[in-house]
Design an enzyme around this catalytic site. Structure first.
Site, PDB file in Angstrom:
ATOM      1  CB  ILE A  12     -31.003  11.637 -29.896  1.00  0.00           C
ATOM      2  CG1 ILE A  12     -29.550  11.165 -29.751  1.00  0.00           C
ATOM      3  CG2 ILE A  12     -31.267  12.272 -31.268  1.00  0.00           C
ATOM      4  CD1 ILE A  12     -28.514  12.269 -29.741  1.00  0.00           C
ATOM      5  CE  LYS A 199     -24.456   8.973 -36.095  1.00  0.00           C
ATOM      6  NZ  LYS A 199     -24.666  10.002 -35.129  1.00  0.00           N
ATOM      7  CG  ASN A 203     -20.447   8.295 -34.824  1.00  0.00           C
ATOM      8  OD1 ASN A 203     -20.112   9.472 -34.840  1.00  0.00           O
ATOM      9  ND2 ASN A 203     -21.563   7.890 -34.250  1.00  0.00           N
ATOM     10  NE  ARG A 239      -0.433  18.755 -46.451  1.00  0.00           N
ATOM     11  CZ  ARG A 239       0.231  19.919 -46.557  1.00  0.00           C
ATOM     12  NH1 ARG A 239      -0.432  21.047 -46.636  1.00  0.00           N
ATOM     13  NH2 ARG A 239       1.545  19.926 -46.589  1.00  0.00           N
ATOM     14  N   GLY A 250     -15.805   5.079 -25.147  1.00  0.00           N
ATOM     15  CA  GLY A 250     -17.125   4.676 -24.680  1.00  0.00           C
ATOM     16  C   GLY A 250     -18.218   5.467 -25.346  1.00  0.00           C
ATOM     17  CB  CYS A 253     -22.120   7.420 -30.827  1.00  0.00           C
ATOM     18  SG  CYS A 253     -23.361   8.200 -29.810  1.00  0.00           S
TER      19      CYS A 253
END
Ligand code: SAJ
Length: 405
Positions: A12, A199, A203, A239, A250, A253
């Protein structure tokens, strides 16, 4: 020109530092790992991403500096790993804390410290603000969680919407102007805790949805229907958007962040922890299927079985928390030493029976287990058609006789 010190030059931090440098900011990239710094100073990047090399060149042309030291700057962007503690499932923020301490050692009053690393809701209040009070340096703390997906990072850096959590609108706007130097999408201003939570929620949402697909795969196998056909048809509903089942989840994150919520709110996270466990159960499920497929086909020995793919997903070279590595961990020593493995994206030798040549790997095995859907196997699918195939990613579509999840 504002000076930005980006701390942590991994997946990152590096693209972020390069992007900032290429877009009119003075950037110093810092990493405590001297090998990374030496590598970057010799123009070696230790991972691949589309467009990364071009961006690297632009950043070099714009004067980016790589160093092991922390440098006095107007803004500090911290992008270091945030693991979780295996027992309690809570975040282990030691790397972020250490980076903040290092910044506080050198920064001026009024500097802005932006944390991009994923952190559990409340981490800045609980762990970072006390460190700032201890040092007595008045700084502004901001959380600007990264959102880019490995495999498409450079595009997403420029095109994904972002969130900035700050204590005041004034600081939020100042930080927004930094990200506006390269981000073409909307940048939402909010408070620190909301940014932290959003955040982790993003995830967790994905993890739960993958778990649903994985559970469906198990149900469909038990009831003798094709999960991929079910998903294809169900997804025609306006929908419904079911994700793809696979051998596990894996990466650093999705398989990690939901645990932060479970760790902090154990009584409130039944769905989230069950989803995590479902996804973690997939390597064992794949193992049981392999044993079943071996029996049906009279393959008696793991030396005749080959795993294709070590990375956590297709077309990346990152093996962190990869389903294949999780799978290898449940094997006995004998099985682990017998089974053949191959990954065209991975150059380091992780296992004794790991091949560097696809042809040689195929020559050794009868049963090919596709763990990762790299483009490489799609374009070389002719080479595998005489093998017994267990395709856990369902990517070898034209092969008639194959086993799926
Ligand atoms: N996977 C499935 N089925 C699917 C999709 C993914 O089994 O349908 C598996 C993958 O094979 C892999 C794992 O899930 O093992 C995670 O892969 P991913 O592509 O879903 O996500 P990451 O971990 O590469 O990146 C995620 C992204 N988050 C979301 O999509 C909400 C990315 O935007 C984040 O920046 C990144 O996490 C991060 O750093 O937090």
């Amino acid at each position: 020109m504002r000076i930005i010190n980006v701390i942590g030059l991994g997946y990152i931090g590096l693209p972020t530092a390069l992007m900032l440098s290429a877009n009119g900011n003075r950037v110093i990239g810092t990493d405590f790992n001297i090998d990374i710094i030496n590598g970057l100073n010799n123009r070696n990047i230790d991972f691949k991403e589309n467009g990364l090399e071009d961006l690297f060149q632009k950043a070099i042309d714009s004067g980016i500096i790589f160093t092991q030291s922390y440098v006095k700057a107007d803004y500090y962007i911290i992008a270091v790993p945030t693991p979780y503690m295996k027992e309690s499932k809570q975040i282990d923020s030691k790397h972020v804390e250490e980076a903040v301490r290092m910044v506080l050692n050198i920064c001026e009053m009024g500097s802005v410290i932006i944390i991009e690393s994923t952190i559990s809701p409340g981490t800045i209040d609980r762990f970072i603000r006390p460190i700032c009070s201890e040092f007595g340096t008045e700084v502004h703390l901001v959380h600007a969680p990264e959102r880019i997906i490995p495999g498409n990072m450079i595009f997403e850096l420029e095109n994904n919407a972002r969130t900035i959590g700050a204590d005041t609108v004034e600081i939020g706007l100042r930080v927004k102007s930094i990200y506006e130097s390269f981000c073409k999408s909307s940048i939402e201003l909010t408070d620190v805790k909301t940014a932290e939570m959003s955040k982790v929620v993003e995830n967790t949402y994905r993890d739960i949805n993958i778990a649903f697909a994985n559970e469906l795969a198990k149900i469909c196998r038990a009831s003798g229907v094709d999960v991929y056909e079910i998903i294809r048809i169900a997804n025609l509903h306006p929908r419904v958007n079911i994700l793809q089942p696979g051998p596990g989840v894996g990466g650093h994150c999705i398989s990690v962040d939901p645990w932060f919520l479970v760790g902090d709110f154990p009584e409130l996270t039944n769905l989230i922890s069950t989803a995590r466990e479902t996804n973690d159960s997939m390597p064992r499920y794949v193992y049981n299927r392999i044993v079943e497929i071996m029996k049906i086909n009279n393959v008696f020995d793991f030396t005749k079985v080959g795993l294709y793919g070590l990375t956590y997903k297709e077309d990346v070279d990152d093996v962190r928390e990869s389903p294949t590595l999780q799978f290898m961990d449940i094997l006995s020593e004998k099985e682990k030493n017998s089974i053949a493995v191959y990954d065209p994206m991975v150059n380091v030798q992780l296992y004794r029976n790991q091949y560097n040549n696809f042809g040689e790997f195929l020559n050794e095995i009868e049963l090919l287990v596709v763990m990762v859907g790299h483009n490489h196997i799609k374009v070389n699918s002719e080479m595998v058609k005489n093998k017994i195939i267990y395709d856990t990613r369902n990517i070898l579509n034209h092969i008639q006789h194959k086993y799926t999840l």
